[in-house]
Design a protein around this motif. Structure first.
Motif, PDB file in Angstrom:
ATOM      1  N   GLN A  42     -56.126 -33.931  53.524  1.00 17.13           N
ATOM      2  CA  GLN A  42     -56.583 -35.228  53.024  1.00 17.13           C
ATOM      3  C   GLN A  42     -57.582 -35.063  51.889  1.00 17.13           C
ATOM      4  OE1 GLN A  42     -57.538 -36.901  57.122  1.00 17.13           O
ATOM      5  NE2 GLN A  42     -56.857 -38.758  56.100  1.00 17.13           N
ATOM      6  N   VAL A  43     -58.568 -34.209  52.090  1.00 12.69           N
ATOM      7  CA  VAL A  43     -59.579 -34.040  51.051  1.00 12.69           C
ATOM      8  C   VAL A  43     -58.987 -33.329  49.838  1.00 12.69           C
ATOM      9  CG1 VAL A  43     -60.571 -31.794  51.744  1.00 12.69           C
ATOM     10  CG2 VAL A  43     -62.035 -33.537  50.721  1.00 12.69           C
ATOM     11  N   ARG A  44     -58.031 -32.458  50.056  1.00 12.86           N
ATOM     12  CA  ARG A  44     -57.370 -31.803  48.925  1.00 12.86           C
ATOM     13  C   ARG A  44     -56.630 -32.831  48.069  1.00 12.86           C
ATOM     14  NH1 ARG A  44     -54.480 -26.490  51.451  1.00 12.86           N
ATOM     15  NH2 ARG A  44     -53.605 -26.406  49.354  1.00 12.86           N
ATOM     16  N   ASP A  45     -55.985 -33.792  48.727  1.00 14.68           N
ATOM     17  CA  ASP A  45     -55.278 -34.834  47.979  1.00 14.68           C
ATOM     18  C   ASP A  45     -56.248 -35.702  47.178  1.00 14.68           C
ATOM     19  OD1 ASP A  45     -52.799 -34.028  48.828  1.00 14.68           O
ATOM     20  OD2 ASP A  45     -52.677 -35.471  50.477  1.00 14.68           O
ATOM     21  N   VAL A  46     -57.413 -35.977  47.750  1.00 16.30           N
ATOM     22  CA  VAL A  46     -58.410 -36.792  47.042  1.00 16.30           C
ATOM     23  C   VAL A  46     -58.853 -36.089  45.764  1.00 16.30           C
ATOM     24  CG1 VAL A  46     -60.758 -37.716  47.151  1.00 16.30           C
ATOM     25  CG2 VAL A  46     -59.219 -37.997  49.102  1.00 16.30           C
ATOM     26  N   TYR A  47     -59.138 -34.786  45.854  1.00 17.47           N
ATOM     27  CA  TYR A  47     -59.570 -34.031  44.676  1.00 17.47           C
ATOM     28  C   TYR A  47     -58.433 -33.914  43.663  1.00 17.47           C
ATOM     29  CZ  TYR A  47     -64.176 -32.486  46.308  1.00 17.47           C
ATOM     30  OH  TYR A  47     -65.502 -32.444  46.692  1.00 17.47           O
ATOM     31  N   LEU A  91     -62.899 -25.066  44.100  1.00 14.85           N
ATOM     32  CA  LEU A  91     -62.522 -23.864  44.842  1.00 14.85           C
ATOM     33  C   LEU A  91     -62.661 -24.003  46.360  1.00 14.85           C
ATOM     34  CD1 LEU A  91     -63.783 -21.079  42.415  1.00 14.85           C
ATOM     35  CD2 LEU A  91     -61.440 -21.404  43.226  1.00 14.85           C
ATOM     36  N   PRO A  92     -63.783 -24.491  46.914  1.00 16.53           N
ATOM     37  CA  PRO A  92     -63.841 -24.649  48.379  1.00 16.53           C
ATOM     38  C   PRO A  92     -62.777 -25.604  48.900  1.00 16.53           C
ATOM     39  CG  PRO A  92     -66.038 -24.829  47.399  1.00 16.53           C
ATOM     40  CD  PRO A  92     -65.051 -24.890  46.275  1.00 16.53           C
ATOM     41  N   VAL A  93     -62.413 -26.578  48.079  1.00 18.59           N
ATOM     42  CA  VAL A  93     -61.399 -27.557  48.494  1.00 18.59           C
ATOM     43  C   VAL A  93     -60.032 -26.896  48.568  1.00 18.59           C
ATOM     44  CG1 VAL A  93     -60.297 -29.753  47.935  1.00 18.59           C
ATOM     45  CG2 VAL A  93     -62.737 -29.427  47.495  1.00 18.59           C
ATOM     46  N   TRP A  94     -59.686 -26.103  47.562  1.00 15.56           N
ATOM     47  CA  TRP A  94     -58.375 -25.431  47.596  1.00 15.56           C
ATOM     48  C   TRP A  94     -58.322 -24.390  48.709  1.00 15.56           C
ATOM     49  CZ3 TRP A  94     -57.213 -29.336  45.455  1.00 15.56           C
ATOM     50  CH2 TRP A  94     -57.309 -29.684  44.122  1.00 15.56           C
ATOM     51  N   MET A  95     -59.476 -23.910  49.165  1.00 13.68           N
ATOM     52  CA  MET A  95     -59.505 -22.979  50.300  1.00 13.68           C
ATOM     53  C   MET A  95     -59.388 -23.712  51.636  1.00 13.68           C
ATOM     54  SD  MET A  95     -62.672 -20.490  49.163  1.00 13.68           S
ATOM     55  CE  MET A  95     -62.773 -19.786  47.507  1.00 13.68           C
ATOM     56  N   ASP A 142     -63.414 -36.256  54.854  1.00 11.87           N
ATOM     57  CA  ASP A 142     -64.184 -35.683  53.745  1.00 11.87           C
ATOM     58  C   ASP A 142     -64.864 -34.369  54.121  1.00 11.87           C
ATOM     59  OD1 ASP A 142     -63.675 -37.597  51.746  1.00 11.87           O
ATOM     60  OD2 ASP A 142     -65.109 -38.979  52.657  1.00 11.87           O
ATOM     61  N   MET A 143     -64.634 -33.876  55.334  1.00  8.47           N
ATOM     62  CA  MET A 143     -65.183 -32.578  55.732  1.00  8.47           C
ATOM     63  C   MET A 143     -64.273 -31.487  55.162  1.00  8.47           C
ATOM     64  SD  MET A 143     -67.523 -30.795  57.214  1.00  8.47           S
ATOM     65  CE  MET A 143     -68.446 -31.840  58.351  1.00  8.47           C
ATOM     66  N   ILE A 144     -64.791 -30.728  54.222  1.00 12.91           N
ATOM     67  CA  ILE A 144     -63.971 -29.710  53.543  1.00 12.91           C
ATOM     68  C   ILE A 144     -63.800 -28.488  54.430  1.00 12.91           C
ATOM     69  CG2 ILE A 144     -63.828 -28.201  51.518  1.00 12.91           C
ATOM     70  CD1 ILE A 144     -65.489 -30.343  50.011  1.00 12.91           C
ATOM     71  N   THR A 145     -64.905 -27.898  54.878  1.00 12.68           N
ATOM     72  CA  THR A 145     -64.879 -26.728  55.764  1.00 12.68           C
ATOM     73  C   THR A 145     -66.115 -26.764  56.633  1.00 12.68           C
ATOM     74  OG1 THR A 145     -63.909 -25.457  53.944  1.00 12.68           O
ATOM     75  CG2 THR A 145     -64.597 -24.215  55.876  1.00 12.68           C
ATOM     76  N   ALA A 146     -65.982 -26.330  57.886  1.00 13.18           N
ATOM     77  CA  ALA A 146     -67.114 -26.337  58.804  1.00 13.18           C
ATOM     78  C   ALA A 146     -67.233 -24.978  59.490  1.00 13.18           C
ATOM     79  CB  ALA A 146     -66.948 -27.439  59.843  1.00 13.18           C
TER      80      ALA A 146
END
Length: 483
Positions: free
Chosen positions: A39-44, A30-34, A152-156
């Motif tokens: 880049q990190v979304r593609d990894v997941y 969920l945090p990734v889709w938000m 790899d930083m999802i959200t800051a």
């Protein structure tokens, strides 16, 4: 039932540990889709397509579920960031490449939080132990000098904290659907056992006390399922103009899970020693369902969050709810839930999605329940007590969640065309449960005399009366599970 929710329900009913692995993966996602980080979304996405399980690392042994004061830290480095963390009770974290990890920035800046992806295969990721004495990947691990890059930083920032709260608002609703699935499985096994076992020349299911236990369980499952379905509808219509899902999911996580526990406990009196046999999953369900209301402090954390909407509910009951919902011109449903929502105040909750006709129901049991709820409006209109009076806050929260839960259930049963007999039995149970809650609350807070005066005639009517005619309802729930 919504197809996705039925999947959650069925998965928990047939294997809790398998459900848990999926559930934690959904929290990790969920945090990734938000996130805006493609880049990190593609990894997941690629990892999930390969069958990799996600892990969710927020809890810590020292801070527990107090994420605002997390001791996990991230600091800038030459080629990205360095993380130091001590995480506990993190599902799937033993070997996952997709560990969604929550921390704060080391500079202590206000709102300085971060979600980032950790990988159990990388240097600096140290698995310490399995946190539970079972074959489930619930891991305690630490990060020591763990390096990761901007990709790899999802959200800051402050949004990371908001995304954490929103993830739990949406993702942990699965606890409610899982608990009902387990209750349905327990009921199915109990029906099968009592209908095929003879005692003293009669089938066990013919005994009066057994019929009462089965019927009461079936009626409560109907109510719990109705609330879950209403919660799913609130998620489907979620928007910047309608954030009712925040209250709905909180009540589902705190009350639906608790009532599912009570259902399985009571069924244990009917299935008896059969529950301990190797062919039965009843004992396993009874063991795991007890913990669903308690994950991350769920029951009290969510109830305490829900009670902030009590004064707005009082205004609704009195016909003073002026906060009409407006049509949203932005994202709706999944698109909104996966957007980066700001944190909001439950004190401003609108109840205009509840049709006021539910307050004038034709059901005999429903009229008793609504009358009690309306009389309790006086309790809810007052400001919450200050910290230090937790007993009163808790009692008020218990009363509010049961009142709100019951009103939503009655409306849902009406909208879905449930039979009058079943709906009336549900209303009777709602009334009985609310009365018990009122009597407990009376020990620590003042209950209006109008409410207390209503209890005697209702008590003389008697509790939920289970009859042979309701056994087909129980049978249908059992058959639906095995279909």
């Amino acid at each position: 039932m919504d197809p996705a929710a039925r999947c959650w329900d069925q998965l928990a009913a047939h294997g809790f540990t398998e459900w848990l692995m999926w559930h934690v993966s959904s929290l990790a996602a969920l945090p990734v889709w938000m996130s805006d980080n493609l880049q990190v979304r593609d990894v997941y996405r690629e990892g999930f397509e390969r069958g990799v399980f996600g892990a969710f690392a927020m809890s810590e042994r020292a801070a527990g579920a107090d994420w605002r004061h997390t001791r996990s830290v991230v600091r800038p480095a030459r080629h990205g960031y360095i993380a130091e963390a001590q995480k506990d009770y993190s599902g799937n974290a033993e070997s996952s490449q997709l560990v969604t990890t929550f921390a704060r920035y080391d500079d202590g800046a206000e709102g300085g939080y971060a979600f980032f992806r950790a990988d159990a295969r990388q240097r600096g990721y140290i698995v310490e132990r399995n946190a539970v004495p079972e074959q489930m990947r619930v891991t305690q691990f630490r990060l020591e000098g763990y390096a990761f890059g901007p990709q790899d930083m999802i959200t800051a920032g402050g949004q990371a904290f908001a995304d954490a709260v929103n993830t739990l608002n949406v993702g942990k609703f699965n606890l409610a659907t899982a608990s009902v699935g387990m209750a349905r499985r327990a009921l199915a096994e109990t029906v099968q056992h009592t209908s095929t076992r003879s005692l003293f020349g009669s089938q066990v299911i013919e005994f009066g006390q057994i019929r009462r236990i089965l019927n009461d369980a079936g009626i409560r499952i109907v109510a719990l399922n109705a609330f879950n379905e209403a919660t799913i509808q609130s998620l489907e219509r979620a928007s910047s103009a309608d954030r009712s899902f925040r209250l709905m999911t909180s009540v589902a996580k705190s009350l639906v899970t608790l009532k599912a526990v009570e259902v399985i406990r009571d069924l244990g009196e009917a299935i008896s020693a059969r529950a301990f046999e190797s062919e039965s999953l009843f004992r396993i369900m009874a063991q795991y369902v007890e913990w669903l209301p308690r994950l991350e402090g769920t029951r009290y954390v969510n109830m305490m969050q829900s009670v902030r909407a009590a004064s707005a509910f009082s205004a609704y009951l009195r016909g003073h709810d002026d906060a009409e919902m407006q049509m949203s011109s932005g994202d709706v449903g999944v698109s909104y839930l996966l957007s980066q929502q700001p944190l909001g105040k439950l004190e401003n909750t609108s109840f205009s999605y509840i049709d006021r006709s539910v307050l004038t129901t034709d059901l005999a049991g429903g009229r008793e329940f609504v009358a009690l709820v309306s009389a309790l409006a006086e309790v809810f209109e007052k400001d919450l007590p200050r910290r230090g009076d937790e007993a009163v806050i808790e009692a008020r929260g218990e009363l509010f969640t049961r009142c709100f839960f019951g009103v939503v259930v009655l409306q849902q049963l009406t909208e879905t065309g449930e039979s009058e007999e079943v709906a009336d039995r549900v209303a009777n149970w709602l009334t009985d449960d609310l009365i018990e809650c009122v009597l407990r609350a009376r020990r620590v807070m003042r209950i209006p005399s109008t409410v207390l005066q209503m209890l005697t005639p209702i008590a003389e009517r008697g509790g939920v009366q289970s009859t042979r005619e309701l056994l087909p309802i129980v049978a249908s729930i059992s058959a639906d599970l095995s279909a």
